[in-house]
Design an enzyme around this catalytic site. Structure first.
Site, PDB file in Angstrom:
ATOM      1  N   LYS A 180     -53.647  90.753  37.714  1.00 26.11           N
ATOM      2  CA  LYS A 180     -52.984  89.658  38.435  1.00 26.11           C
ATOM      3  C   LYS A 180     -53.952  88.577  38.931  1.00 26.11           C
ATOM      4  O   LYS A 180     -53.609  87.402  38.969  1.00 26.11           O
ATOM      5  CB  LYS A 180     -52.170  90.219  39.607  1.00 26.11           C
ATOM      6  CG  LYS A 180     -50.945  91.012  39.165  1.00 26.11           C
ATOM      7  CD  LYS A 180     -50.162  91.489  40.370  1.00 26.11           C
ATOM      8  CE  LYS A 180     -48.926  92.271  39.977  1.00 26.11           C
ATOM      9  NZ  LYS A 180     -48.119  92.646  41.139  1.00 26.11           N
TER      10      LYS A 180
ATOM     11  N   ASP B 108     -43.667  88.003  44.048  1.00 28.93           N
ATOM     12  CA  ASP B 108     -43.578  89.229  44.857  1.00 28.93           C
ATOM     13  C   ASP B 108     -43.016  88.972  46.256  1.00 28.93           C
ATOM     14  O   ASP B 108     -42.199  89.736  46.760  1.00 28.93           O
ATOM     15  CB  ASP B 108     -44.962  89.881  44.991  1.00 28.93           C
ATOM     16  CG  ASP B 108     -45.343  90.687  43.759  1.00 28.93           C
ATOM     17  OD1 ASP B 108     -44.441  91.039  42.973  1.00 28.93           O
ATOM     18  OD2 ASP B 108     -46.545  90.956  43.577  1.00 28.93           O
TER      19      ASP B 108
HETATM   20  P1  NAP Z   1     -54.784  96.420  45.000  1.00 29.29           P
HETATM   21  O1  NAP Z   1     -55.051  94.971  44.884  1.00 29.29           O
HETATM   22  O2  NAP Z   1     -55.586  97.386  44.202  1.00 29.29           O
HETATM   23  O3  NAP Z   1     -54.947  96.785  46.565  1.00 29.29           O
HETATM   24  C1  NAP Z   1     -54.812  98.112  46.995  1.00 29.29           C
HETATM   25  C2  NAP Z   1     -54.694  98.160  48.513  1.00 29.29           C
HETATM   26  O4  NAP Z   1     -54.430  99.507  48.895  1.00 29.29           O
HETATM   27  C3  NAP Z   1     -55.969  97.733  49.255  1.00 29.29           C
HETATM   28  O5  NAP Z   1     -55.606  97.109  50.456  1.00 29.29           O
HETATM   29  C4  NAP Z   1     -56.665  99.081  49.499  1.00 29.29           C
HETATM   30  O6  NAP Z   1     -57.528  99.070  50.620  1.00 29.29           O
HETATM   31  C5  NAP Z   1     -55.454  99.947  49.795  1.00 29.29           C
HETATM   32  N1  NAP Z   1     -55.687 101.383  49.548  1.00 29.29           N
HETATM   33  C6  NAP Z   1     -55.867 101.993  48.349  1.00 29.29           C
HETATM   34  N2  NAP Z   1     -56.005 103.327  48.512  1.00 29.29           N
HETATM   35  C7  NAP Z   1     -55.905 103.554  49.856  1.00 29.29           C
HETATM   36  C8  NAP Z   1     -55.979 104.748  50.653  1.00 29.29           C
HETATM   37  N3  NAP Z   1     -56.172 105.959  50.114  1.00 29.29           N
HETATM   38  N4  NAP Z   1     -55.813 104.624  51.976  1.00 29.29           N
HETATM   39  C9  NAP Z   1     -55.618 103.404  52.544  1.00 29.29           C
HETATM   40  N5  NAP Z   1     -55.548 102.241  51.854  1.00 29.29           N
HETATM   41  C10 NAP Z   1     -55.702 102.330  50.513  1.00 29.29           C
HETATM   42  O7  NAP Z   1     -53.267  96.780  44.670  1.00 29.29           O
HETATM   43  P2  NAP Z   1     -52.007  95.801  44.873  1.00 29.29           P
HETATM   44  O8  NAP Z   1     -51.827  94.977  43.662  1.00 29.29           O
HETATM   45  O9  NAP Z   1     -52.172  95.116  46.180  1.00 29.29           O
HETATM   46  O10 NAP Z   1     -50.782  96.826  44.917  1.00 29.29           O
HETATM   47  C11 NAP Z   1     -50.518  97.630  46.060  1.00 29.29           C
HETATM   48  C12 NAP Z   1     -49.275  98.459  45.817  1.00 29.29           C
HETATM   49  O11 NAP Z   1     -48.127  97.631  45.800  1.00 29.29           O
HETATM   50  C13 NAP Z   1     -49.296  99.190  44.469  1.00 29.29           C
HETATM   51  O12 NAP Z   1     -48.884 100.524  44.688  1.00 29.29           O
HETATM   52  C14 NAP Z   1     -48.276  98.449  43.624  1.00 29.29           C
HETATM   53  O13 NAP Z   1     -47.634  99.289  42.694  1.00 29.29           O
HETATM   54  C15 NAP Z   1     -47.297  97.968  44.701  1.00 29.29           C
HETATM   55  N6  NAP Z   1     -46.525  96.776  44.303  1.00 29.29           N
HETATM   56  C16 NAP Z   1     -45.163  96.875  44.235  1.00 29.29           C
HETATM   57  C17 NAP Z   1     -44.402  95.766  43.900  1.00 29.29           C
HETATM   58  C18 NAP Z   1     -42.897  95.866  43.826  1.00 29.29           C
HETATM   59  O14 NAP Z   1     -42.271  94.991  43.212  1.00 29.29           O
HETATM   60  N7  NAP Z   1     -42.268  96.855  44.439  1.00 29.29           N
HETATM   61  C19 NAP Z   1     -45.036  94.542  43.599  1.00 29.29           C
HETATM   62  C20 NAP Z   1     -46.433  94.477  43.689  1.00 29.29           C
HETATM   63  C21 NAP Z   1     -47.167  95.602  44.034  1.00 29.29           C
HETATM   64  P3  NAP Z   1     -59.091  98.661  50.464  1.00 29.29           P
HETATM   65  O15 NAP Z   1     -59.112  97.167  50.365  1.00 29.29           O
HETATM   66  O16 NAP Z   1     -59.719  99.171  51.705  1.00 29.29           O
HETATM   67  O17 NAP Z   1     -59.584  99.332  49.202  1.00 29.29           O
END
Ligand code: NAP
Length: 273
Positions: free
Chosen positions: A65, A101
């Site tokens: 993304k 989103d």
């Molecule tokens: P990303 O850019 O990889 O960011 C991941 C986030 O999760 C970061 O803030 C990270 O913290 C945190 N994190 C990861 N593992 C963790 C843990 N064990 N404990 C605490 N915090 C943790 O991912 P993203 O694109 O933002 O996506 C996040 C989630 O949203 C995903 O599961 C995705 O599938 C979901 N999502 C859903 C939709 C929907 O339409 N429903 C749309 C978009 C995304 P750090 O910065 O400290 O590493």
């Protein structure tokens, strides 16, 4: 038929072809929607190749993304502040990046679930791509408070610092996940911790009585780790992110086709799967 695709790695699990197929069927639009697996080092070539082969639009998923925001020729809407793109539209030969989103999340909460965010104390967990995409649409709802909490506090602080121009009357703050204190009306989990089975991200007192929304979604009637934990911790209500998934797709469909599809039937279909 006009061709669209979701590009990611992995992409096999994506529900987007089912969702867009249903939207097209309902709207009487003839489209072909496919899954496109891009090698981790070849997002640009994969997407350029798809458009060169008469592709009309692309959804972008993990982990591309941010790369998509750099690849497009210009950003519009929420993608400008987010720097994260989940939808690419061919506008008269120019590739334009959008982020749907936030619209999807806010629409699921305020329209489908009929919960106002105005004047509420909102806690957003996470500061990754998804959090960056949703903060501005959340602020547009005029919550009383928006606190961003992330495992790595520097990312939460950077995200909040970039919000100054949008905040209006909302008090914004940032902290580390393990420093969250106080009470909230709405807690939104935008971390990916649930994908590793982790739901207990903060103290139970912060979710007691609150509406807790997890961007992660679960199959059928199962609960995500965060929703299951929040329920046990005394949340007032919980929701996973299936509605957001469908609503962000509906907004992408509208950008491509000029028609906003109905979403309730598609959500029900996915819940039954
Ligand atoms: P990303 O850019 O990889 O960011 C991941 C986030 O999760 C970061 O803030 C990270 O913290 C945190 N994190 C990861 N593992 C963790 C843990 N064990 N404990 C605490 N915090 C943790 O991912 P993203 O694109 O933002 O996506 C996040 C989630 O949203 C995903 O599961 C995705 O599938 C979901 N999502 C859903 C939709 C929907 O339409 N429903 C749309 C978009 C995304 P750090 O910065 O400290 O590493």
């Amino acid at each position: 038929m006009d061709r669209y695709a979701v590009v990611g790695n992995p992409v096999e699990h994506s529900l987007s072809p089912v969702i867009h197929g249903e939207f097209a069927r309902q709207a009487g639009e003839r489209i072909l929607y496919e899954k496109l697996l891009a090698p981790l080092d070849a997002f640009d070539e994969t997407v350029a190749g798809f458009f060169a082969a008469s592709g009309r639009g692309v959804n972008v998923t993990v982990p591309f993304k941010e790369q998509a925001a750099k690849w497009v020729q210009r950003l519009e809407g929420d993608a400008v502040s987010a720097g994260v793109v989940n939808t690419i539209v061919d506008r008269d030969g120019a590739w334009v990046g959008f982020n749907t989103d936030g619209v999807g999340l806010v629409r699921d909460i305020t329209v489908n679930q009929e919960r106002s965010l105005e004047g509420r104390r909102v806690l957003l967990l996470g500061a990754g791509g998804a959090a960056r995409g949703v903060v501005r649409p959340l602020l547009a709802q005029n919550p009383a408070e928006l606190t961003v909490a992330n495992r790595g506090v520097a990312k939460a602080q950077a995200l909040v610092a970039a919000l100054e121009d949008w905040a209006r009357e909302t008090r914004c703050g940032a902290c580390a996940l393990d420093e969250v204190t106080g009470e909230f009306d709405v807690v939104i989990n935008a971390t990916s911790a649930g994908l590793a089975g982790r739901g207990d991200l903060l103290a139970a007192t912060s979710v007691r009585g609150a509406f807790c929304y997890d961007l992660v979604y679960a199959a059928g009637a199962a609960q995500t780790p965060f929703c299951a934990w929040a329920t046990g911790a005394g949340a007032g209500a919980v929701s996973d992110g299936l509605g957001m998934l469908v609503e962000q797709a509906a907004e992408a469909f509208r950008l491509w086709r000029g028609v906003r599809p109905a979403t309730a039937e598609v959500m029900a279909l996915l819940r039954r799967r």
